[in-house]
Design a protein around this motif. Structure first.
Motif, PDB file in Angstrom:
ATOM      1  N   PRO A 153       0.770  -1.240   0.000  1.00 12.07           N
ATOM      2  CA  PRO A 153       0.000   0.000   0.000  1.00 12.07           C
ATOM      3  C   PRO A 153       0.806   1.299   0.000  1.00 12.07           C
ATOM      4  CG  PRO A 153      -1.077  -1.592   1.385  1.00 12.07           C
ATOM      5  CD  PRO A 153       0.251  -2.185   0.993  1.00 12.07           C
ATOM      6  N   ALA A 171      -3.742   1.680  -5.406  1.00 15.05           N
ATOM      7  CA  ALA A 171      -4.857   0.889  -4.873  1.00 15.05           C
ATOM      8  C   ALA A 171      -5.497   0.066  -5.989  1.00 15.05           C
ATOM      9  CB  ALA A 171      -5.894   1.800  -4.241  1.00 15.05           C
ATOM     10  N   VAL A 207      -8.360  -0.644  -6.863  1.00 15.19           N
ATOM     11  CA  VAL A 207      -9.796  -0.354  -6.960  1.00 15.19           C
ATOM     12  C   VAL A 207     -10.322  -0.939  -8.272  1.00 15.19           C
ATOM     13  CG1 VAL A 207     -11.522   1.479  -7.138  1.00 15.19           C
ATOM     14  CG2 VAL A 207      -9.602   1.711  -5.546  1.00 15.19           C
ATOM     15  N   TRP A 234      -9.675  -5.574   4.721  1.00 13.65           N
ATOM     16  CA  TRP A 234     -10.150  -4.284   4.255  1.00 13.65           C
ATOM     17  C   TRP A 234     -11.018  -4.510   3.025  1.00 13.65           C
ATOM     18  CZ3 TRP A 234      -5.489  -5.115   6.447  1.00 13.65           C
ATOM     19  CH2 TRP A 234      -5.088  -4.251   7.462  1.00 13.65           C
ATOM     20  N   CYS A 290     -13.059  -2.792  -0.155  1.00 14.49           N
ATOM     21  CA  CYS A 290     -13.090  -1.590  -0.984  1.00 14.49           C
ATOM     22  C   CYS A 290     -14.532  -1.097  -1.090  1.00 14.49           C
ATOM     23  CB  CYS A 290     -12.522  -1.915  -2.366  1.00 14.49           C
ATOM     24  SG  CYS A 290     -12.338  -0.469  -3.409  1.00 14.49           S
ATOM     25  N   TRP A 298     -11.479   2.407   2.137  1.00 15.69           N
ATOM     26  CA  TRP A 298     -11.260   1.018   2.533  1.00 15.69           C
ATOM     27  C   TRP A 298     -11.778   0.819   3.952  1.00 15.69           C
ATOM     28  CZ3 TRP A 298      -9.322  -2.627  -0.783  1.00 15.69           C
ATOM     29  CH2 TRP A 298      -8.872  -2.134  -2.012  1.00 15.69           C
ATOM     30  N   GLU A 337      -7.705   5.171   4.489  1.00 15.63           N
ATOM     31  CA  GLU A 337      -7.156   5.469   3.171  1.00 15.63           C
ATOM     32  C   GLU A 337      -6.303   4.285   2.733  1.00 15.63           C
ATOM     33  OE1 GLU A 337      -7.827   8.211   1.396  1.00 15.63           O
ATOM     34  OE2 GLU A 337      -9.163   8.852   3.010  1.00 15.63           O
ATOM     35  N   TRP A 338      -6.039   4.166   1.428  1.00 18.26           N
ATOM     36  CA  TRP A 338      -5.234   3.051   0.917  1.00 18.26           C
ATOM     37  C   TRP A 338      -3.868   2.981   1.600  1.00 18.26           C
ATOM     38  CZ3 TRP A 338      -5.062  -1.517  -0.915  1.00 18.26           C
ATOM     39  CH2 TRP A 338      -3.948  -2.008  -1.568  1.00 18.26           C
ATOM     40  N   VAL A 347      -3.945   0.906   4.718  1.00 15.49           N
ATOM     41  CA  VAL A 347      -4.267  -0.515   4.590  1.00 15.49           C
ATOM     42  C   VAL A 347      -2.989  -1.325   4.783  1.00 15.49           C
ATOM     43  CG1 VAL A 347      -5.028  -2.288   2.954  1.00 15.49           C
ATOM     44  CG2 VAL A 347      -6.248  -0.115   3.097  1.00 15.49           C
TER      45      VAL A 347
END
Length: 92
Positions: A21, A26, A28, A46, A48, A53, A66-67, A70
């Motif tokens: 991370p 990320a 996504v 986590w 999405c 997250w 936040e990413w 993570v």
């Protein structure tokens, strides 16, 4: 193998479904959820969501992150994460 104070490996396993991370973008749209490599996703994972997250599991309180947050272990160290579909469904 380099280990963290928490006992987990700091290096990602070889494979296409892992991310760091603090270094990688990320995933996504590529995954529904991720877990720290070596940690059971039921304990901590986590998911999405459109808002970020969502961290949850039996070992941690739920909260949005936040990413970059993570993969943080209780020692505050960023660990590589893996797609939980790989963990729960090997070969996915």
């Amino acid at each position: 193998m380099r280990c963290c104070r928490c006992g987990l490996d700091l290096e990602p396993p070889t494979g296409p479904r892992t991310w760091r991370p603090l270094v990688d973008r990320a995933p996504v749209g590529l995954v529904q959820s991720v877990a720290i490599c070596g940690v059971n996703p039921w304990e901590m994972r986590w998911v999405c969501t459109p808002s970020g997250w969502l961290r949850f599991g039996v070992a941690v309180p739920a909260r949005m992150q936040e990413w970059a947050e993570v993969g943080m272990c209780p020692a505050g160290v960023s660990h590589p994460v893996i797609d939980t579909a790989v963990v729960w469904c090997p070969g996915a």
